[in-house]
Design an enzyme around this catalytic site. Sequence first.
Site, PDB file in Angstrom:
ATOM      1  NE  ARG A  37      -4.576  -1.525   0.077  1.00  0.00           N
ATOM      2  CZ  ARG A  37      -5.578  -1.927   1.675  1.00  0.00           C
ATOM      3  NH1 ARG A  37      -5.296  -0.703   2.455  1.00  0.00           N
ATOM      4  NH2 ARG A  37      -6.298  -2.467   1.190  1.00  0.00           N
ATOM      5  CG  ASP A 142     -13.994   7.740   7.781  1.00  0.00           C
ATOM      6  OD1 ASP A 142     -14.596   7.312   7.741  1.00  0.00           O
ATOM      7  OD2 ASP A 142     -12.249   8.011   7.281  1.00  0.00           O
TER       8      ASP A 142
END
Length: 272
Positions: A37, A142
């Site tokens: 990633r 979030d």
Amino acid sequence: MAVMNFSDAEFKKIGDLMYEAVGLSYNDSKKSLIQSRLAPRIQRLGLGGFADYIEMLADENEAAEFQMAVDLLTTNETYFFREPKHYELLEQELSARKSRAPLAIWSAASSFGDEAYSTAMLLSDLQTAGRIGSDWSILATDISHRVLLSAKEGIFPQDRLRAVSPERLRRYCLKGEGPAEGQSMVMDKLRTRVQFGQLNLCKPIDGLGPFDVVFLRNVLIYFDIPTKRAVVNRVLTTLKPGGLFFLGTAEGRVQCDTPLITVQPGAFRKPL
């Protein structure tokens, strides 16, 4: 392209940074995931390797890059009306309410907003049918500033709306044409009913709630057991007695100090 070297010591340093800042927990099996990633990002920045990137993440002046790293390490699939049995239960519960009192719902790990907008579609339909009053609100939070900006725009690839009925698509979405073909935008009348805000679930929660319903689905997978327990306990303080609490079906039941009554897989009620 050569694989970028990623030592065990570098893996531990990144793991420690993520755990201390946002509660993300990675065991040894996640080393290759972190490497895959982050390596493209490191190359894009023109850095020499993971050691340089770790130094950047540890710099308080590089908060935006730290946020980018969090985004890269927590991206997971989401789509509208995921786990439909939860929405069926919510519809049954709200339809059975005798009261027209205000209704408050919290999507506590909202990602790109699929969950919050799905819930808004359901509530809007229930309001139109006269099964709930007009005074309802949805808070969507979030940790990622970037995904929240996207969520506020309300533009989604049409595949993410594959579980939305054609009738709801007509009522609540505009289909893209020309350069926007393949995308849909949630209409203003629905977007204005959802308030988005940034929140770290691993930090104290002040001034939120009380909520009638809380969604905390598919985020606990990123936390270790003590952090899961702490997050759930913290979130449940905002839920009204008798309120519904949703976890991801695959997450099972999380240990917490607040008693919960199991309603169905991934759905719980806070006792009165």
